[in-house]
Design a protein around this motif. Structure first.
Motif, PDB file in Angstrom:
ATOM      1  N   LEU A   1       0.832  -1.202   0.000  1.00 19.94           N
ATOM      2  CA  LEU A   1       0.000   0.000   0.000  1.00 19.94           C
ATOM      3  C   LEU A   1       0.872   1.260   0.000  1.00 19.94           C
ATOM      4  CD1 LEU A   1      -2.714   1.494   0.297  1.00 19.94           C
ATOM      5  CD2 LEU A   1      -2.532   1.141   2.780  1.00 19.94           C
ATOM      6  N   LEU A   2       1.869   1.293   0.878  1.00 22.75           N
ATOM      7  CA  LEU A   2       2.746   2.458   0.948  1.00 22.75           C
ATOM      8  C   LEU A   2       3.573   2.622  -0.331  1.00 22.75           C
ATOM      9  CD1 LEU A   2       3.956   2.077   4.650  1.00 22.75           C
ATOM     10  CD2 LEU A   2       2.366   3.790   3.766  1.00 22.75           C
ATOM     11  N   THR A   3       3.998   1.491  -0.919  1.00 17.05           N
ATOM     12  CA  THR A   3       4.762   1.555  -2.167  1.00 17.05           C
ATOM     13  C   THR A   3       3.913   2.137  -3.284  1.00 17.05           C
ATOM     14  OG1 THR A   3       6.162  -0.320  -1.560  1.00 17.05           O
ATOM     15  CG2 THR A   3       5.969   0.177  -3.905  1.00 17.05           C
ATOM     16  N   GLU A   4       2.670   1.687  -3.389  1.00 15.26           N
ATOM     17  CA  GLU A   4       1.804   2.192  -4.459  1.00 15.26           C
ATOM     18  C   GLU A   4       1.429   3.655  -4.226  1.00 15.26           C
ATOM     19  OE1 GLU A   4       0.252  -1.343  -6.950  1.00 15.26           O
ATOM     20  OE2 GLU A   4      -1.346  -0.473  -5.741  1.00 15.26           O
ATOM     21  N   LEU A   5       1.291   4.043  -2.979  1.00 16.81           N
ATOM     22  CA  LEU A   5       1.053   5.466  -2.694  1.00 16.81           C
ATOM     23  C   LEU A   5       2.264   6.303  -3.093  1.00 16.81           C
ATOM     24  CD1 LEU A   5      -0.817   5.256   0.730  1.00 16.81           C
ATOM     25  CD2 LEU A   5      -1.724   6.215  -1.395  1.00 16.81           C
TER      26      LEU A   5
ATOM     27  N   ASP B   1      10.638  -0.271  -6.606  1.00 22.33           N
ATOM     28  CA  ASP B   1      10.627  -1.518  -5.844  1.00 22.33           C
ATOM     29  C   ASP B   1      11.138  -1.200  -4.443  1.00 22.33           C
ATOM     30  OD1 ASP B   1      10.811  -3.992  -4.733  1.00 22.33           O
ATOM     31  OD2 ASP B   1      12.356  -4.746  -6.092  1.00 22.33           O
ATOM     32  N   LEU B   2      10.222  -1.188  -3.494  1.00 23.07           N
ATOM     33  CA  LEU B   2      10.593  -0.835  -2.115  1.00 23.07           C
ATOM     34  C   LEU B   2      10.477  -2.042  -1.192  1.00 23.07           C
ATOM     35  CD1 LEU B   2       8.702   2.602  -1.888  1.00 23.07           C
ATOM     36  CD2 LEU B   2      11.023   2.146  -2.711  1.00 23.07           C
ATOM     37  N   SER B   3      10.587  -3.239  -1.773  1.00 18.76           N
ATOM     38  CA  SER B   3      10.355  -4.460  -1.003  1.00 18.76           C
ATOM     39  C   SER B   3      11.375  -4.676   0.110  1.00 18.76           C
ATOM     40  CB  SER B   3      10.346  -5.674  -1.935  1.00 18.76           C
ATOM     41  OG  SER B   3      11.559  -5.749  -2.664  1.00 18.76           O
ATOM     42  N   ASP B   4      12.535  -4.007   0.034  1.00 28.24           N
ATOM     43  CA  ASP B   4      13.568  -4.211   1.053  1.00 28.24           C
ATOM     44  C   ASP B   4      13.484  -3.193   2.200  1.00 28.24           C
ATOM     45  OD1 ASP B   4      14.651  -6.373  -0.261  1.00 28.24           O
ATOM     46  OD2 ASP B   4      16.051  -5.153  -1.427  1.00 28.24           O
ATOM     47  N   LEU B   5      12.535  -2.278   2.116  1.00 26.87           N
ATOM     48  CA  LEU B   5      12.444  -1.233   3.138  1.00 26.87           C
ATOM     49  C   LEU B   5      11.625  -1.686   4.335  1.00 26.87           C
ATOM     50  CD1 LEU B   5      12.024   2.049   1.050  1.00 26.87           C
ATOM     51  CD2 LEU B   5      14.119   0.916   1.830  1.00 26.87           C
ATOM     52  N   ASP B   6      11.885  -1.052   5.464  1.00 23.50           N
ATOM     53  CA  ASP B   6      11.152  -1.309   6.698  1.00 23.50           C
ATOM     54  C   ASP B   6       9.937  -0.405   6.798  1.00 23.50           C
ATOM     55  OD1 ASP B   6      12.553  -3.345   7.803  1.00 23.50           O
ATOM     56  OD2 ASP B   6      13.208  -2.247   9.578  1.00 23.50           O
TER      57      ASP B   6
ATOM     58  N   VAL C   1      14.653   9.651  -0.101  1.00 24.33           N
ATOM     59  CA  VAL C   1      14.334  10.312  -1.369  1.00 24.33           C
ATOM     60  C   VAL C   1      12.878  10.058  -1.747  1.00 24.33           C
ATOM     61  CG1 VAL C   1      16.697  10.177  -2.244  1.00 24.33           C
ATOM     62  CG2 VAL C   1      15.110   8.290  -2.690  1.00 24.33           C
ATOM     63  N   LEU C   2      12.108   9.486  -0.838  1.00 25.08           N
ATOM     64  CA  LEU C   2      10.732   9.111  -1.142  1.00 25.08           C
ATOM     65  C   LEU C   2       9.795  10.306  -1.057  1.00 25.08           C
ATOM     66  CD1 LEU C   2      10.348   5.690   0.727  1.00 25.08           C
ATOM     67  CD2 LEU C   2      11.109   6.130  -1.612  1.00 25.08           C
ATOM     68  N   SER C   3       8.878  10.390  -2.006  1.00 27.97           N
ATOM     69  CA  SER C   3       7.867  11.457  -1.993  1.00 27.97           C
ATOM     70  C   SER C   3       6.959  11.333  -0.779  1.00 27.97           C
ATOM     71  CB  SER C   3       7.035  11.390  -3.277  1.00 27.97           C
ATOM     72  OG  SER C   3       7.829  11.645  -4.409  1.00 27.97           O
ATOM     73  N   ILE C   4       6.735  10.112  -0.337  1.00 30.16           N
ATOM     74  CA  ILE C   4       5.838   9.885   0.792  1.00 30.16           C
ATOM     75  C   ILE C   4       6.399  10.474   2.086  1.00 30.16           C
ATOM     76  CG2 ILE C   4       6.698   7.657   1.636  1.00 30.16           C
ATOM     77  CD1 ILE C   4       3.798   6.697   1.654  1.00 30.16           C
ATOM     78  N   ASN C   5       7.707  10.755   2.101  1.00 32.40           N
ATOM     79  CA  ASN C   5       8.342  11.341   3.283  1.00 32.40           C
ATOM     80  C   ASN C   5       8.561  12.847   3.145  1.00 32.40           C
ATOM     81  OD1 ASN C   5       8.519   8.883   4.600  1.00 32.40           O
ATOM     82  ND2 ASN C   5      10.525   8.400   3.708  1.00 32.40           N
TER      83      ASN C   5
END
Length: 623
Positions: A475-479, A496-501, A588-592
């Protein structure tokens, strides 16, 4: 059919070859499950012979063969093995192992006896001597190793032909390697034979061992005649048990039912079925409590996609036969081939088809119950944009229900029902959307509207709560991807953010570094007491009320983000200024992005961010 009880010597005498039809499965017997047990039976019979007794026969079961017409004088008599290839092949491996063992021990008196049951004589009168020399001829995938192992004249020859399977000291490798079955079997039987012969007197014991195999082991040999239906007999012998996979029965059904006057079975195998013998289709996949080879799941899903009917994996063979009625083997193989391409992209989430992205998006939700519907959409004669819209609706349906805490227990029946109705009517995006929204009042099937979805996104416990880590990360990756694509960023693609916490910005263990809105601190003990007080229906003090409000807002969407593993470990339960500094240096994420601009992080900030992300989610997962 003709049925007779034969000794193994009778089975292998004369100029004949038992041939495994090309479409049958490969040799699968193994040391632990079959070879050791059969060797123990042989030793028992040999031990009895050494005492002078005449052992009672040991029956190995039935072997069914279909004699083939022979054209001309050249060649050997050929019999197709309808059932029993594992036993016949193993018996050849046993005899070959004994021959190598006796040669290793310098005992050559019995070579001619063994040659009579291992090799067909008179090569000069054969049409293809390199093949017809063997009493048993395996299927394609086994032939190379079979020839190399069966033609080895001594044990060192086996070592030279299979060097990777032996240590530098010349011993047979036992750990961390998979041996060709022919090598594995012949080497083990040779070692066991050597050990037994030496332990029982050498040369004098060899005859007892050979007689134990050739005379004391017996089979019921059934030879079919022209009017016998080989497929019906094979199905009767194998279709009721669990020894064969359903796909083995299906493969045999397909090729035994070929009308050779209209279709070339060998060409069909090479061009249309052989792909399913590759390792990628042998991968075991789990659905709930059931684990089966991938090929079985493909066929199961393909039949559901074709018919729109519910199915039972235990009846896969029967279902396939019923669905195949009225279609040629070519048509059935074409159907499987078409679905196979789409199925691989669906389950691996990789490829250029819209179904690949659909599979990738729903992988964390384990909704394999959508596979038949997804395959039907993916193979439908509609535009790629139409398929993408349909897949988007299914994703929206699944994600919205998960976020709202609604059950997935009815998905099998629900998606089958949707598929069945969709097949009957016009197969359009509008029709599918109407079907997904057709149960607005059912908790088990409704597709949450925007109001329900927005409310859940802003107030429900997302993580830990209604979503596990995989689903929350998706959900967070798609956002993140949505935010990138909604502005002129340098990297608009979904990453691909599968390795993030997953990180709770305001941590779940906030007591040491974070204060309540009034500036006071609280402890874990007070938090537990406040929760217990609320559960018992008591009136909460202002302190307890503030603690409970915080506990409920911490797992909501607005308080969640993604961080590098090491950054998350460093941030842990630290105060917001420390977390913000780490974000500025490492994200570097837009969500942050909006987090970096904030000076404080509290309940009001979380609510505001929840609202922004919830509004983005309703557009990302439209209804």
């Amino acid at each position: 059919m003709k049925s007779e009880t034969w000794t193994i010597q009778q089975v292998f005498q004369d100029r004949k070859q038992y041939k495994v039809p090309f479409y049958q499965r490969a040799y699968v017997w193994t040391l632990e499950k079959q070879w050791q047990l059969l060797w123990a039976d042989i030793k028992d019979k040999a031990d009895e012979r050494l005492t002078g007794a005449t052992p009672a026969p040991h029956f190995l079961g039935a072997i069914v063969v279909e004699p083939q017409d022979k054209s001309g004088l050249r060649g050997v008599d050929t019999l197709h093995i309808i059932d029993g290839q594992q036993r016949l092949t193993t018996l050849q491996y046993i005899l070959a192992g004994i021959r190598l063992a006796t040669r290793e021990l310098g005992i050559v008196d019995y070579d001619s006896y063994l040659a009579a049951v291992l090799d067909n004589p008179n090569r000069s009168t054969m049409g293809n001597a390199d093949v017809e020399i063997f009493k048993v001829w395996p299927t394609f995938s086994d032939q190379k190793a079979f020839v190399e192992a069966m033609t080895a004249d001594k044990l060192p020859t086996l070592q030279s032909r299979f060097p990777a399977h032996f240590t530098q000291a010349g011993t047979f490798r036992r750990i961390g390697i998979i041996h060709p079955a022919a090598l594995d079997a012949i080497w083990n039987f040779a070692e066991w034979a050597k050990e037994w012969i030496v332990a029982n007197g050498g040369t004098d014991a060899v005859e007892a061992l050979i007689m134990a195999v050739l005379n004391d082991l017996k089979v019921v040999l059934i030879q079919l005649e022209k009017d016998d239906d080989a497929q019906v007999i094979f199905e009767t012998l194998n279709g009721r048990g669990a020894e064969l996979h359903a796909t083995d029965l299906i493969r045999n059904y397909l090729f035994m039912s070929v009308d050779s006057a209209m279709e070339d079975p060998a060409a069909l195998y090479e061009e249309k079925w052989k792909q399913f013998e590759e390792d990628i289709w042998k991968v075991r996949e789990r659905r709930g409590r059931i684990t089966k080879p991938r090929l079985e799941w493909l066929i199961f899903s393909a039949i559901r996609a074709q018919t729109g009917q519910e199915g039972d994996l235990a009846r896969l063979y029967v279902d396939f036969k019923n669905d195949a009625q009225g279609r040629t083997t070519t048509q059935q193989l074409d159907m499987l081939g078409t679905y196979a391409k789409h199925y691989l992209q669906l389950i691996e989430g990789k490829g250029t088809l819209p179904v690949a992205r659909f599979g990738r998006r729903l992988q964390p939700f384990d909704t394999t119950t959508t596979h038949p519907l997804a395959l039907r959409i993916s193979t439908a004669d509609v535009s790629e944009s139409e398929k993408t819209a349909m897949f988007g609706d299914i994703v929206s349906y699944v994600v919205r229900r998960a976020v709202c805490g609604l059950t997935s227990k009815n998905y099998n029946n629900w998606f089958t029902s949707v598929l069945r109705q969709w097949i009957k009517g016009p197969m359009t995006h509008a029709t599918l959307k109407d079907l997904l929204a057709s149960s607005p009042n059912s908790p088990a099937a409704r597709w949450p509207d925007d109001d329900e979805f927005l409310h859940a996104l802003q107030t429900a416990p997302i993580y830990h709560g209604n979503l596990d880590s995989g689903r929350c990360r998706m959900l967070l990756t798609e956002l993140e991807g949505w935010l990138r694509m909604s502005k002129r960023t340098e990297e608009p693609a979904i990453p691909d953010l599968s390795d993030l916490d997953i990180d709770h910005i305001l941590p779940r263990s906030w007591y040491e570094h974070w204060t309540l809105p009034d500036g006071s601190k609280a402890t874990l003990a007070e938090s537990r007491a406040a929760e217990q007080h609320e559960l018992m229906g008591g009136t909460l003090s202002s302190q307890y009320l503030a603690i409970r409000q915080r506990a409920k807002i911490v797992p909501t969407l607005g308080n969640l983000t993604l961080l590098n593993l090491s950054v998350n470990r460093e941030a842990q339960n630290k105060s917001f200024p420390i977390k913000k500094r780490l974000l500025i240096a490492n994200t570097v994420l837009s969500i942050n992005g909006d987090l970096i601009a904030r000076e404080i992080w509290d309940e009001e900030s979380i609510s505001a961010r929840s609202k922004l992300l919830a509004e983005a989610a309703t557009k990302l997962y439209p209804r």
